[in-house]
Design an enzyme around this catalytic site. Structure first.
Site, PDB file in Angstrom:
ATOM      1  CB  CYS A   2      24.706  36.078  43.290  1.00 12.91           C
ATOM      2  SG  CYS A   2      25.597  37.561  43.819  1.00 12.91           S
ATOM      3  NE  ARG A  15      27.865  34.179  45.259  1.00 11.64           N
ATOM      4  CZ  ARG A  15      27.420  34.618  46.440  1.00 11.64           C
ATOM      5  NH1 ARG A  15      28.091  34.356  47.544  1.00 11.64           N
ATOM      6  NH2 ARG A  15      26.321  35.344  46.501  1.00 11.64           N
ATOM      7  CG  ASN A  78      20.978  42.064  46.100  1.00  2.00           C
ATOM      8  OD1 ASN A  78      20.825  42.487  47.247  1.00  2.00           O
ATOM      9  ND2 ASN A  78      20.810  42.827  45.037  1.00  2.00           N
TER      10      ASN A  78
END
Length: 330
Positions: A2, A15, A78
């Site tokens: 991400c 994002r 992540n």
């Protein structure tokens, strides 16, 4: 996989969510009196309302990112192999589960300064939503109109870093990402000067050559560098709608095309959605992989009041607007 991006002026945050399969994401508003069920904390009678992308599981919104009514933003990304939580068996009063962190901070804090103070007191413990429910290895990006910070739960403790770049991706840990930017100091949006061999007649033969060497792959370090470069040289007009579109353009440049990144399990990573939070207008904008039309939801005062959740399914199908013809000319 991400990328999170934040600006202070204009105050825009958002994002790309890159994943191989959807996780049941919807756009969710949690009202001020929504009773978040914390493991080791009492549920407050009222907090700040928030909105963002979440999977709702058993009535609980599991936010991937959100912004509260005061304009404070927080996103989880992540962080495999580095994220470390205290073991569940060692939980104590006041501990927080990874999925509780966004609602806890955004429900309690108006500003980034208040969030820093709260985060300095926390322990993140490996408490799942329910037995057998997976725990994602995460680190977090927080921002308001004054700046941004990165929060990383490591084996040696919880680290809170000032984030002057206003960007976060995945591995490696944040200090290494910032150190790596030193390798790209010579890059520029302008045409290069011949310093390689000044006595030779060397000249640019096309536009954009000042950026030769800017990483173009989808790895976390490369996305970090490319996003910082685009952010630092991005032009904003002061027109709120156009600035939101410009924000999306930056994240488009680090989005994942299905088939270009294949996981060890043989699945294709892709950018499931891109979102932008406009703090001044308390509005969340988003688009999805197959629908490039930007949708918007505003966190109104009416939406903030009460104790429930408002859930908005995402637009996932392509939408094509018919071309408009000018009047026929003689």
């Amino acid at each position: 996989m991400c990328t999170s991006l934040t600006f202070t002026n204009p105050a825009l945050y958002g994002r790309n969510l890159d994943l191989e399969t959807p996780f049941g994401q919807t756009l969710v508003i949690a009202k001020r009196s929504y009773p978040f069920p914390f493991h080791c904390r009492k549920t407050p009678q009222e907090g700040y309302a928030m909105m963002g992308m979440a999977r709702v599981e058993g009535g609980v919104p599991l936010f991937a990112e959100a912004m509260n009514e005061k304009g404070l933003y927080m996103a989880g990304l992540n962080f495999p192999g580095n994220a470390h939580y205290f073991p569940d068996g060692a939980r104590r009063e006041g501990d927080v589960a990874p999925y509780e962190l966004i609602p806890l901070v955004l429900g309690a804090c108006q500003t980034l300064s208040q969030a820093r103070a709260l985060l300095s007191t926390l322990r993140v413990t490996a408490m799942p939503l329910a037995p057998g429910y997976p725990l994602a290895p995460l680190h977090w990006h927080l921002a308001d109109a004054t700046g941004s910070v990165t929060l990383e739960p490591m084996e040696d403790g919880l680290h809170l870093y000032e984030n002057p770049a206003g960007v976060l991706t995945n591995n490696p840990p944040f200090p290494f990402q910032m150190m790596n930017l030193n390798n790209y100091q010579a890059l520029s949006p302008r045409q290069p000067e011949n310093r390689f061999a000044p006595r030779l007649d060397l000249a640019p033969y096309g536009q954009g050559m000042g950026g030769i060497g800017l990483p173009g792959d989808a790895s976390p370090m490369s996305r970090f560098v490319r996003t910082v470069f685009l952010k630092e040289h991005s032009e904003f007009t002061g027109d709120g709608d156009k600035d939101v579109v410009q924000f999306f353009r930056i994240l488009d440049a680090v989005a994942m095309v299905a088939g270009s990144v294949v996981t060890p399990e043989g699945h294709s990573d892709k950018t499931l959605y891109t979102c932008c939070m406009d703090a001044a207008r308390r509005t969340c904008y988003y688009k999805t992989y197959f629908s490039s039309r930007i949708c918007a939801l505003t966190l109104t005062e009416e939406a903030c009041r009460g104790s429930g959740l408002l859930i908005y399914p995402l637009e996932e199908s392509p939408v094509f607007c018919p071309a408009k013809r000018q009047e026929e000319q003689a």
